[in-house]
Design a protein around this motif. Structure first.
Motif, mmCIF file in Angstrom:
data_model
loop_
_atom_site.group_PDB
_atom_site.id
_atom_site.type_symbol
_atom_site.label_atom_id
_atom_site.label_comp_id
_atom_site.label_asym_id
_atom_site.label_seq_id
_atom_site.Cartn_x
_atom_site.Cartn_y
_atom_site.Cartn_z
ATOM 1 N N GLN A 1 -15.539 -1.669 4.076
ATOM 2 C CA GLN A 1 -14.377 -0.782 4.098
ATOM 3 C C GLN A 1 -13.706 -0.778 2.727
ATOM 4 O O GLN A 1 -13.412 -1.823 2.159
ATOM 5 C CB GLN A 1 -13.367 -1.233 5.160
ATOM 6 N N ARG B 1 -11.801 -3.706 -1.655
ATOM 7 C CA ARG B 1 -12.989 -3.647 -0.799
ATOM 8 C C ARG B 1 -13.047 -4.895 0.068
ATOM 9 O O ARG B 1 -12.903 -6.011 -0.419
ATOM 10 C CB ARG B 1 -14.243 -3.537 -1.657
ATOM 11 N N TYR B 2 -13.240 -4.688 1.373
ATOM 12 C CA TYR B 2 -13.440 -5.807 2.289
ATOM 13 C C TYR B 2 -14.925 -6.170 2.341
ATOM 14 O O TYR B 2 -15.800 -5.291 2.257
ATOM 15 C CB TYR B 2 -12.981 -5.445 3.698
ATOM 16 N N TRP C 1 -3.422 -1.435 -4.562
ATOM 17 C CA TRP C 1 -2.022 -1.765 -4.349
ATOM 18 C C TRP C 1 -1.143 -0.868 -5.233
ATOM 19 O O TRP C 1 -1.596 -0.330 -6.234
ATOM 20 C CB TRP C 1 -1.730 -3.215 -4.726
ATOM 21 N N LYS D 1 -12.668 -3.530 10.387
ATOM 22 C CA LYS D 1 -13.018 -2.114 10.328
ATOM 23 C C LYS D 1 -14.211 -1.919 9.407
ATOM 24 O O LYS D 1 -14.314 -2.560 8.363
ATOM 25 C CB LYS D 1 -11.829 -1.290 9.838
ATOM 26 N N PHE E 1 0.851 -1.187 0.000
ATOM 27 C CA PHE E 1 0.000 0.000 0.000
ATOM 28 C C PHE E 1 0.888 1.238 0.000
ATOM 29 O O PHE E 1 2.050 1.191 0.416
ATOM 30 C CB PHE E 1 -0.916 0.015 1.227
ATOM 31 N N LEU F 1 -10.391 0.306 0.566
ATOM 32 C CA LEU F 1 -8.982 0.640 0.714
ATOM 33 C C LEU F 1 -8.415 1.098 -0.624
ATOM 34 O O LEU F 1 -8.939 0.745 -1.683
ATOM 35 C CB LEU F 1 -8.185 -0.572 1.204
#
Length: 309
Positions: free
Chosen positions: A266, A165-166, A271, A206, A147, A268
């Motif tokens: 969540q 995406r989680y 990468w 999270k 990241f 993110l």
């Protein structure tokens, strides 16, 4: 002094860098005994011991350390010279070594590398799974994936794939028996499949909805170390799994898993593939970077959709 093969010095550097014969042998794809024979021949030719060997460790002697300090930059120059010669070939060749966390390899680097190898058949690729932050230059990697916040300032970084995406998923049977949670705070009453990193740290979950953020420490009977095992447990109705959407997407589409609390998912950043800005990439690496910039990442989702129908 007897004639010395230049690759013997490369073997010596690899043994010191890897911390032993076994690790260096694994990296180079040869046996430990072969490296031992090379080192014995090198020390005999030089007439001096370069390595202190014990049953538990290997370290350079004073002579070995002095030689190492001069060899490392010299070998780097040799590799650069070979790379420059390689540019004159019609098609790039050589080996690309990339260090990346398992999710990045599973869903982005593997499809990219497979297609790239079809386009450039003379290039070899090593994808090494590792979640730890390492010095890719010292470990002789051409590139790494992390990241953005984990990147050193002396690196050039390019986005690899779309945003991440989680998701929270469970099997229909599990939800039929236990019901669906209505908010992240309800998860305290469910079996959450926990994941522990190699450093011992448990992964917190999270959640974000608008301006509200919630972080929980999941509770449950089962703890695993990989996303694959989390999914395996969720498919076996052992509880709720918290994984990147890329892992769960095929099972959600096929109906074997159900996404829970999607409004709290969540998001993110994507990468980043990074490489040193202080050295010229090889022809193979430049070809890989150009190929990556034009890659159709949506192709991966289309393939997944086709295989799960």
């Amino acid at each position: 002094m007897s004639a010395i093969r230049l690759d013997s010095f490369d073997v010596f550097v690899a043994i010191v860098r890897c911390g032993g014969f076994r690790a260096a042998a694994l990296e180079r794809g040869v046996s430990s005994s072969a490296l031992s024979q090379t080192m014995n021949a090198l020390e005999e030719a030089l007439g001096i011991r370069l390595l202190n060997r014990t049953t538990r460790s290997v370290s350079p002697t004073e002579a070995g350390q002095r030689l190492l300090e001069r060899l490392a930059p010299a070998l780097s120059d040799i590799r650069l010279a070979i790379a420059e010669v390689d540019e004159l070939r019609e098609s790039p060749s050589g080996t690309l070594r990339i260090n990346a966390p398992a999710p990045a390899i599973d869903h982005f680097l593997c499809p990219l590398a497979f297609d790239f190898m079809d386009a450039y058949p003379q290039v070899k690729i090593e994808l090494i799974s590792d979640a730890a932050v390492i010095d890719i230059v010292e470990q002789r990697f051409d590139a790494g994936v992390r990241f953005g916040k984990q990147l050193a300032q002396d690196m050039i970084a390019l986005p690899l794939g779309p945003a991440l995406r989680y998701v929270i998923v469970a099997s229909p049977d599990y939800l039929k028996k236990h019901g669906q949670p209505r908010s992240p705070n309800d998860l305290i009453n469910y079996d959450c499949i926990k994941r522990r990193f190699s450093n011992g740290r448990l992964v917190n979950w999270k959640f974000v909805e608008g301006d509200e953020e919630i972080e929980i420490s999941p509770t449950g009977r089962l703890t695993v170390s990989t996303a694959h095992n989390e999914l395996q447990a969720a498919l076996a109705s052992r509880g709720l799994a918290h994984v990147f959407e890329d892992y769960a997407r095929p099972y959600i589409r096929s109906g074997r898993l159900v996404e829970i609390l999607p409004e709290w998912s969540q998001i993110l950043p994507h990468w980043f593939l990074y490489y040193p800005n202080r050295r010229l990439p090889s022809a193979a690496m430049r070809s890989f970077l150009d190929y990556m910039k034009g890659y159709d990442w949506q192709k991966i989702n289309r393939v997944c959709a086709t295989t799960t129908r």
